[in-house]
Design an enzyme around this catalytic site. Structure first.
Site, short mmCIF file in Angstrom:
data_model
loop_
_atom_site.label_atom_id
_atom_site.label_comp_id
_atom_site.label_asym_id
_atom_site.label_seq_id
_atom_site.Cartn_x
_atom_site.Cartn_y
_atom_site.Cartn_z
N GLU A 13 96.41 154.89 9.68
CA GLU A 13 97.50 155.96 10.07
C GLU A 13 97.30 156.12 11.21
O GLU A 13 96.23 156.36 11.94
CB GLU A 13 96.97 157.00 9.03
CG GLU A 13 97.63 156.51 7.47
CD GLU A 13 97.22 157.49 6.47
OE1 GLU A 13 97.70 157.25 5.30
OE2 GLU A 13 96.75 158.44 6.90
N CYS A 18 85.85 153.62 7.79
CA CYS A 18 84.90 154.18 8.83
C CYS A 18 83.49 153.69 8.34
O CYS A 18 83.06 153.97 7.03
CB CYS A 18 85.00 155.64 8.97
SG CYS A 18 83.75 156.24 10.38
N CYS A 41 85.18 163.55 4.54
CA CYS A 41 86.40 162.66 5.16
C CYS A 41 86.90 161.97 4.23
O CYS A 41 86.10 161.04 3.57
CB CYS A 41 85.56 162.33 6.60
SG CYS A 41 86.76 161.22 7.23
N GLU A 92 85.16 155.58 13.58
CA GLU A 92 84.35 156.30 14.91
C GLU A 92 84.50 155.38 15.88
O GLU A 92 84.31 154.14 16.05
CB GLU A 92 82.82 156.05 14.45
CG GLU A 92 81.94 156.21 15.22
CD GLU A 92 82.25 157.53 16.10
OE1 GLU A 92 82.20 158.71 15.37
OE2 GLU A 92 81.97 157.55 17.37
N LEU A 138 80.03 168.19 15.09
CA LEU A 138 78.77 168.86 14.90
C LEU A 138 78.54 169.36 13.36
O LEU A 138 77.89 168.64 12.62
CB LEU A 138 78.73 170.12 15.59
CG LEU A 138 77.32 170.83 15.70
CD1 LEU A 138 76.19 170.32 16.39
CD2 LEU A 138 77.35 172.18 16.47
N ASN A 141 89.89 170.52 5.46
CA ASN A 141 91.07 170.30 4.87
C ASN A 141 90.58 169.46 3.66
O ASN A 141 89.45 168.58 3.54
CB ASN A 141 91.78 168.88 5.55
CG ASN A 141 92.93 169.80 6.36
OD1 ASN A 141 93.77 170.23 6.04
ND2 ASN A 141 92.85 169.61 7.68
N CYS A 189 94.37 165.67 11.70
CA CYS A 189 93.49 164.31 12.04
C CYS A 189 92.11 164.25 11.83
O CYS A 189 91.74 165.39 11.09
CB CYS A 189 93.47 164.73 13.69
SG CYS A 189 94.70 164.01 14.66
#
Ligand code: SAH
Ligand code: SF4
Length: 335
Positions: free
Chosen positions: A83, A103, A110, A152, A207, A283, A325
């Site tokens: 995406e 990832c 995530c 990443e 972080l 999110n 994002c």
């Protein structure tokens, strides 16, 4: 488009070298959707190119949009999907790029992390996300890039660096280093390598907690790249480059938004005047983690103000189309 394949082809066919520049300008501008559209190139050459050199390496499977954002699901040649997101908030059109299918880092909050790791994107697949937007938006074009999509970036180092050369190059996308930002989960060896590059590209480190135990729970990468070492590496970066360093912090209710966590965060950011905090409300993904409440977020902002921490609170762009994002939803992807 594979630039090497193109230049090899032109050389093998004794095509004058200015044609390469011409074709590249046509291609990266987004003005053309095939070699046949390149009206300034001889017809025969167009046909040969059409048959022998791949044009764009990605194709749109789905496009959804809301007021300021668009999200495209792009199909790759092996049928995997990635995406890319377009953000249109100010004078620059910004593209958020993916660097991997899935990832390997596996952060718990995530959506991409949940998919696991499939493969690295090639240089063409990284760059062609921009070409896709330029084609769709022509005569407007992408002026700013953030590497905050799936994957990443520093775990696909070689292809990232080669794609940056094309993004930067005046005969290709011609986007200046200061208009590019890379976000990393905090791979220390790669941050050190990046520091040595003396680049004007912006760097952001995810972080998410200034407490090693909490951070390691959210981001398994912290087990091998602990916070104290990450801080050392971050200081080296700012002292060497004299550039601001951005720290991303997704606010997660009862996890990293407690008074204790926020105190540690303030201490962390205040260790250097070039450290800058980017707060993002989490999110919601499929995990059981949820964003801090708006009340708690305003309390935190007050605390940051009181302590003179440099920060911004990023709006939750694109959340209505799952396009924020870094949490590009996996809903549509066929895996
Ligand atoms: N893999 C890189 C870059 C992509 S993610 C990285 O992790 O830094 C871009 C940013 O979005 C990162 O800071 C990431 O931690 C953050 N992010 C991921 N999932 C999120 C979510 N559900 N809500 C808010 N931010 C998220
Ligand atoms: Fe990978 Fe970044 Fe998602 Fe972590 S936040 S799983 S590093 S894409």
């Amino acid at each position: 488009m594979n630039q090497k394949q193109l230049s090899d082809f032109l050389q093998a066919n004794n095509v004058p070298s200015y044609r390469l520049t011409q074709i590249l300008k046509n291609y990266y501008s987004g003005r053309v959707k095939s070699y046949q559209d390149m009206s300034d190139i001889p017809k025969d050459l167009r046909s040969q190119l059409q048959d022998q050199v791949e044009f764009i390496s990605v194709s749109a499977q789905n496009l959804i949009e809301d007021k300021h954002t668009k999200k495209a699901l792009l199909k790759l040649s092996d049928d995997h999907s990635i995406e890319t997101v377009l953000m249109d908030y100010d004078q620059w059109l910004t593209a958020c790029l993916s660097t991997q299918v899935g990832c390997p880092i596996g952060c718990t909050f995530c959506a991409t992390g949940k998919m696991g790791f499939i493969r690295n994107l090639s240089v063409d697949e990284i760059v062609d996300q921009i070409v896709y937007w330029n084609q769709l938006l022509y005569p407007k074009y992408i002026g700013r890039i953030v590497f905050m999509g799936m994957g990443e970036p520093f775990a696909n180092w070689d292809n990232l660096i080669s794609s940056l050369e094309i993004i930067n190059h005046k005969n290709a996308l011609d986007i200046g280093a200061r208009k590019i930002s890379i976000s990393t989960s905090g791979i220390i060896s790669a941050i050190d390598k990046f520091t040595q590059m003396n680049s004007n590209i912006n760097l952001a480190i995810s972080l998410h907690s200034a407490n090693q135990v909490t951070r390691a729970k959210l981001m398994p990468i912290a087990l091998t790249n602990p916070l104290d070492k990450l801080l050392e590496s971050a200081k080296k970066y700012v002292n060497h480059t004299h550039r601001q360093l951005f720290f991303e912090y997704a606010l997660i209710s009862q996890v990293n938004d407690t008074p204790e966590e926020i105190n540690q965060l303030i201490k962390f950011i205040k260790q250097h005047h070039l450290f800058y905090l980017n707060l993002i409300p989490l999110n919601q993904t499929s995990s059981n983690l949820s964003s801090s409440s708006t009340d708690r977020i305003s309390q935190i902002c007050q605390l940051l103000d009181k302590n003179h921490v440099q920060y911004s609170l990023r709006r939750n762009f694109g959340s209505s189309i799952s396009a924020a994002c870094g949490q590009l939803a996996t809903k549509n992807t066929k895996l």
